[in-house]
Design an enzyme around this catalytic site. Structure first.
Site, PDB file in Angstrom:
ATOM      1  CE  LYS A 120      -1.891   1.700   3.704  1.00  0.00           C
ATOM      2  NZ  LYS A 120      -2.700   1.913   4.910  1.00  0.00           N
ATOM      3  CG  ASP A 138      -7.325   3.740   2.617  1.00  0.00           C
ATOM      4  OD1 ASP A 138      -8.248   3.459   1.816  1.00  0.00           O
ATOM      5  OD2 ASP A 138      -7.240   4.833   3.208  1.00  0.00           O
TER       6      ASP A 138
END
Length: 212
Positions: A120, A138
């Site tokens: 991420k 997220d």
């Protein structure tokens, strides 16, 4: 959800916010890397408060290493997991100095090899600092993608893969920012603000909340 709905969703998000970006404060790729690394289980507002104290003192890998573990901790102690985050910042900075001449690499493998950097975080850096059309997933983006049926998946990797498949090329560069902001301010976890949502009629969520 069909392709036409998806296209209309991003057309409307674009019309509402033509130039979306991260709410983290940064001026160099290293500052962005530090801010994103610190954002785990912390709000952007909290991270910005911490980096406003840290960056004037140390905003390069060399300065972070020189500041030392206790010094870094002192500046980020308002954040959750600050002990581990401080250790990772030191180790990350040391690796940037030893392997990348103090520069943040623009390749996924090199980014993910840095301490404290996962997929991420690497996606955010590649997208925001280097202009690549990556989509970081997220909790907000995971929720929005599943709730709206834009790109449902059982985990963040599935959602990322689905988004990369279904988001049209013109929207891919900014998709991450549009979706995270939509999840942060409109499609809230406990009570989505459907009444003020620009994509309400396109969303396939079954339990829409009509009153804002």
């Amino acid at each position: 959800m069909n392709a036409e709905k998806r296209r209309l969703i991003f057309e409307r998000l674009h019309a509402e916010n033509p130039h979306p970006t991260t709410e983290l404060m940064w001026s160099t790729p290293f500052e962005l890397l530090v801010a994103v690394a610190l954002s785990a289980q912390s709000t952007d507002v909290g991270v910005n408060k911490a980096t406003a104290q840290l960056f004037p003192v140390a905003n390069t890998p060399g300065a972070i290493v020189e500041l030392g573990l206790d010094g870094v901790k002192a500046h980020i102690k308002t954040l959750g997991l600050y002990n581990n985050k401080a250790k990772n910042l030191i180790a990350m900075s040391e690796q940037l100095l030893s392997k990348h001449d103090g520069n943040v690499p623009g390749e996924r493998a090199a980014l993910e090899a840095l301490p404290g950097v996962g997929r991420k975080t690497a996606n955010v850096i590649l997208n925001t600092a280097f202009g690549e059309p990556t989509i970081a997933v997220d909790t907000h983006i995971f929720r929005v993608s599943n709730r709206t049926k834009l790109a449902p998946g059982k985990n963040v990797n599935e959602v990322e893969a689905k988004l990369n498949k279904v988001v049209a090329k013109p929207f891919r560069q900014n998709a991450h920012h549009w979706l995270i902001l939509h999840g942060r301010y409109t499609c809230l976890a406990r009570k989505p603000r459907c009444g003020s949502c620009v994509i309400e009629d396109l969303c396939e969520y079954k339990d829409k909340v009509d009153l804002d």
